[in-house]
Design a protein around this motif. Structure first.
Motif: not given
Length: 409
Positions: A346-357, A359-370
């Motif tokens: 959870p520490e790695a994927f805490k939401r940020r103010p400039d990323m609220q969507d 779908a965008t957050i989900n894609e970012a999570k996928r990218t970061l784990l890859l």
């Protein structure tokens, strides 16, 4: 080859012609812009294992030598080497203790230096930032940083900043960077970019690197080729405990061999430790390292599972990698996919103010784990062992691996 990170990152190592060319270019950039009225930024890019940290070590040694040379234009300059990775910072500070003109105080966490500059109102002359993709790009109370962007703060406090940036090693939303974001931030400043290409860490055929890159970018699972075994120990396992036993054997033979894993194992404490269990395999995650010795160089950590946070930036002789529950075989039966609901960091994927969507957050999570997969799969100098938690993915990898073994017999 020495197993100590100190020896591998020492500025007394002989550089390749490409690395020396980079050092010369960076030093010429410093000389040209040191007296400018506005800050300048030199950007070094390159994949994991291309020797970026070795170059920075030599470059800082040269800058500190110039800062103590009364004949140099950089005489009495105030210079800092900055790194947000606590394990890597230990290595640099250990090296500093054995070299002239380099002191432990020259090596800092970015937050510590930024907060000091804010408090005193004083800046510095030249800064080198290793792993700049780990710089915070939003406020973070946990790290005592209350600005908006660490890179922006550092640029505003210095004359020349030299940074290493690798978009593929961005691992957390609070340090979320892309090349486009970096270029946008640097647009107002004079800048120069230099890319390192040669892979130094993995003594493997280029086909192995291509296989890892395809897997951790598009999710494509390429065939396992016979060239994978050329001077490299590449294996797929269907039993995590068997893989652990082989890593222990390698560690007894040559040292610096460890088990690493991606996220995906719930934080259920057992005797005060957080364990990863895969069939007969049961080992605890890496513990917080209070010593000055990097995690992988502590003998007892052969009995722990390393994470991205303890291994990023370091070499291992042999790496046994567990692809955790979020790493699954896609519905088409031929590609890798990421089930972001199974991520347990959870520490790695805490939401940020400039990323609220979402779908965008989900894609970012996928990218970061890859990205994390890419980093840990490129730790092994002499060998890479793989085990996948997902049964379908494990079966496909074993099928490809067994076909290779059959064809080579």
């Amino acid at each position: 080859m020495s197993n100590q990170a100190n020896a591998k990152l020492s500025p007394l190592k002989e550089l390749t012609s490409e690395q020396q060319q980079l050092v010369s270019a960076a030093e010429a950039f410093v000389d040209a812009h040191y007296q400018d009225d506005t800050p300048s930024v030199f950007v070094i890019t390159g994949d994991a294992g291309t020797g970026k940290s070795v170059v920075l070590s030599q470059l800082f040694y040269d800058l500190q030598s110039a800062a103590h040379d009364s004949e140099s234009p950089l005489y009495n300059s105030t210079n800092y080497f900055l790194v947000n990775h606590p394990e890597l910072l230990k290595v640099y500070r250990n090296i500093a203790g054995d070299l002239p003109n380099e002191y432990k105080k020259n090596f800092q966490r970015p937050t510590s230096l930024i907060n000091r500059c804010r408090k005193t109102g004083a800046g510095f002359d030249i800064g080198i930032v290793d792993e700049a993709h780990l710089l915070l790009s939003q406020p973070d109370h946990y790290n005592n940083f209350y600005g908006d962007n660490q890179l922006q703060e550092l640029i505003a406090s210095c004359r020349v900043l030299i940074i290493v940036f690798d978009e593929r090693q961005v691992l957390r939303l609070k340090t979320y960077w892309t090349t486009a974001r970096l270029k946008h931030l640097l647009a107002p400043f004079h800048q120069q970019w230099f890319t390192l290409h040669h892979q130094f860490r993995m003594q493997a055929d280029p086909s192995v690197i291509q296989w890892i890159d395809a897997l951790t970018t598009t999710g494509e699972i390429l065939p396992i080729q016979g060239a994978f075994k050329n001077h490299y120990d590449f294996r797929i396992f269907d039993d995590a405990e068997e893989m652990r036993q082989q890593i222990v054997i390698k560690n007894n033979q040559v040292g610096l061999s460890r088990i690493l894993s991606t996220t995906g194992y719930p934080s259920i404490l057992d005797g005060g430790k957080h364990y990863i269990t895969e069939g007969a395999f049961k080992m605890p995650w890496d513990q917080y390292n209070y010593t000055a010795t990097p995690w992988a160089e502590i003998p007892e950590t052969i009995n722990e599972v390393g994470s991205i946070y303890t291994c990023q930036g370091f070499d291992l002789n042999y790496a046994g990698i567990i692809l955790g529950p979020p790493v699954v075989l896609a519905g088409d039966g031929s590609h890798l996919a990421i089930d972001t609901h199974l991520i347990t960091d959870p520490e790695a994927f805490k939401r940020r103010p400039d990323m609220q969507d979402s779908a965008t957050i989900n894609e970012a999570k996928r990218t970061l784990l890859l990205n994390a997969m890419n980093v840990i799969m490129k730790r092994g100098v002499h060998g890479l062992y793989l085990y996948a938690h997902d049964p379908r993915l494990r079966d496909l990898l074993m099928h490809l691996y067994r076909r290779l073994k059959t064809n080579s017999e």
